[in-house]
Motif scaffolding. Structure first.
Motif, PDB file in Angstrom:
ATOM      1  N   VAL A   1      -6.820   6.665  -3.242  1.00 57.57           N
ATOM      2  CA  VAL A   1      -5.696   5.817  -2.833  1.00 57.57           C
ATOM      3  C   VAL A   1      -4.949   6.467  -1.674  1.00 57.57           C
ATOM      4  O   VAL A   1      -4.606   5.801  -0.680  1.00 57.57           O
ATOM      5  CB  VAL A   1      -4.732   5.574  -4.018  1.00 57.57           C
ATOM      6  CG1 VAL A   1      -3.416   4.968  -3.519  1.00 57.57           C
ATOM      7  CG2 VAL A   1      -5.363   4.643  -5.031  1.00 57.57           C
TER       8      VAL A   1
ATOM      9  N   THR B   1       0.830  -1.208   0.000  1.00 54.62           N
ATOM     10  CA  THR B   1       0.000   0.000   0.000  1.00 54.62           C
ATOM     11  C   THR B   1       0.862   1.254   0.000  1.00 54.62           C
ATOM     12  O   THR B   1       0.581   2.222  -0.720  1.00 54.62           O
ATOM     13  CB  THR B   1      -0.929   0.004   1.223  1.00 54.62           C
ATOM     14  OG1 THR B   1      -1.796  -1.141   1.173  1.00 54.62           O
ATOM     15  CG2 THR B   1      -1.773   1.265   1.269  1.00 54.62           C
TER      16      THR B   1
ATOM     17  N   LYS C   1     -11.439   0.768  -1.190  1.00 55.92           N
ATOM     18  CA  LYS C   1     -11.168   1.874  -2.109  1.00 55.92           C
ATOM     19  C   LYS C   1     -11.671   1.592  -3.519  1.00 55.92           C
ATOM     20  O   LYS C   1     -12.344   2.465  -4.114  1.00 55.92           O
ATOM     21  CB  LYS C   1      -9.674   2.194  -2.114  1.00 55.92           C
ATOM     22  CG  LYS C   1      -9.291   3.481  -2.824  1.00 55.92           C
ATOM     23  CD  LYS C   1      -9.168   3.360  -4.330  1.00 55.92           C
ATOM     24  CE  LYS C   1      -8.102   2.382  -4.759  1.00 55.92           C
ATOM     25  NZ  LYS C   1      -7.973   2.284  -6.235  1.00 55.92           N
TER      26      LYS C   1
END
Length: 225
Positions: A97, A65, A116
């Motif tokens: 994001v 991530t 997301k």
């Protein structure tokens, strides 16, 4: 003439758009961060074990991530440096994001980065439907460099993509709620891309019928859409 911060409106400033942002480069900037996310998740445990910056993370999805967020920022910065324009849909996706990625890393909860895609897909669908409500085919911002369609063609393609985004949102909800982090990551990057290419392939007959490069007589045959 003052250049726009964003991609040119479909059908406008075409020469500047095609010269400054070739389709292959545009695709690379859009897909590159996802590829980095996939690769980083695959090597996530190695990153945790060997890179001090990631040593506090417990799951591979967390360093993935972090690198995904860096890649998104780099992609948007590159598009600005090379073309003096920001890609609209990557910008919208990138905002989410960064928001959900930050929450994921702060709270060490992968749920935020998993939802997301659902939120962005629903948002894109609403944006496309909203544009159609005001007689604007906003999908032209994405595909105007690849296709030259008449107004009806853009309307149909926008309508179909809006429903496809809703489909992606539904599938993402099913996957992240019922499968592991690794399975979700593989699905998000690989399966979603495959679905997209399959969907786009199914739209090619309609795209060809509404292409501005087609003779007018060919377009008159389109009464089945």
């Amino acid at each position: 003439m003052t250049s726009s911060l964003f991609e040119p409106e479909p059908g406008k400033d075409k020469e500047a758009s095609s010269a400054s942002m070739p389709p292959a480069l545009k695709l690379s900037l859009e897909m590159g961060p996802l590829v980095i996310f996939f690769v980083a998740n695959f090597f996530g445990q190695w990153l945790i074990d060997h890179v001090p910056l990631f040593s506090s993370f417990e799951k591979p999805i967390f360093p993935a991530t972090a690198l995904f967020m860096i890649a998104i920022i780099s992609s948007l910065a590159t598009s600005w440096i090379l073309a003096r324009r920001v890609l609209v849909m990557p910008l919208v996706s990138g905002v989410f994001v960064l928001i959900f990625g930050s929450l994921t890393l702060w709270l060490q909860d992968a749920t935020f980065v998993k939802i997301k895609p659902t939120i962005t897909s629903v948002l894109f669908a609403l944006i496309l439907f909203g544009g159609l409500l005001f007689k604007k085919s906003l999908l032209g911002y994405v595909f105007d460099s690849a296709f030259q369609l008449d107004a009806e063609g853009w309307r149909k393609l926008t309508f179909r993509w809006a429903f496809f985004f809703l489909f992606l949102a539904l599938v993402n909800e099913i996957i992240w709620r019922n499968f592991s982090d690794d399975f979700w990551t593989n699905f998000h990057v690989l399966a979603s891309t495959i679905f997209t290419f399959i969907f786009l392939a199914t739209q090619m007959p309609m795209i060809m019928r509404h292409s501005l490069e087609q003779p007018p007589s060919d377009k008159n045959e389109d009464h089945a859409d």
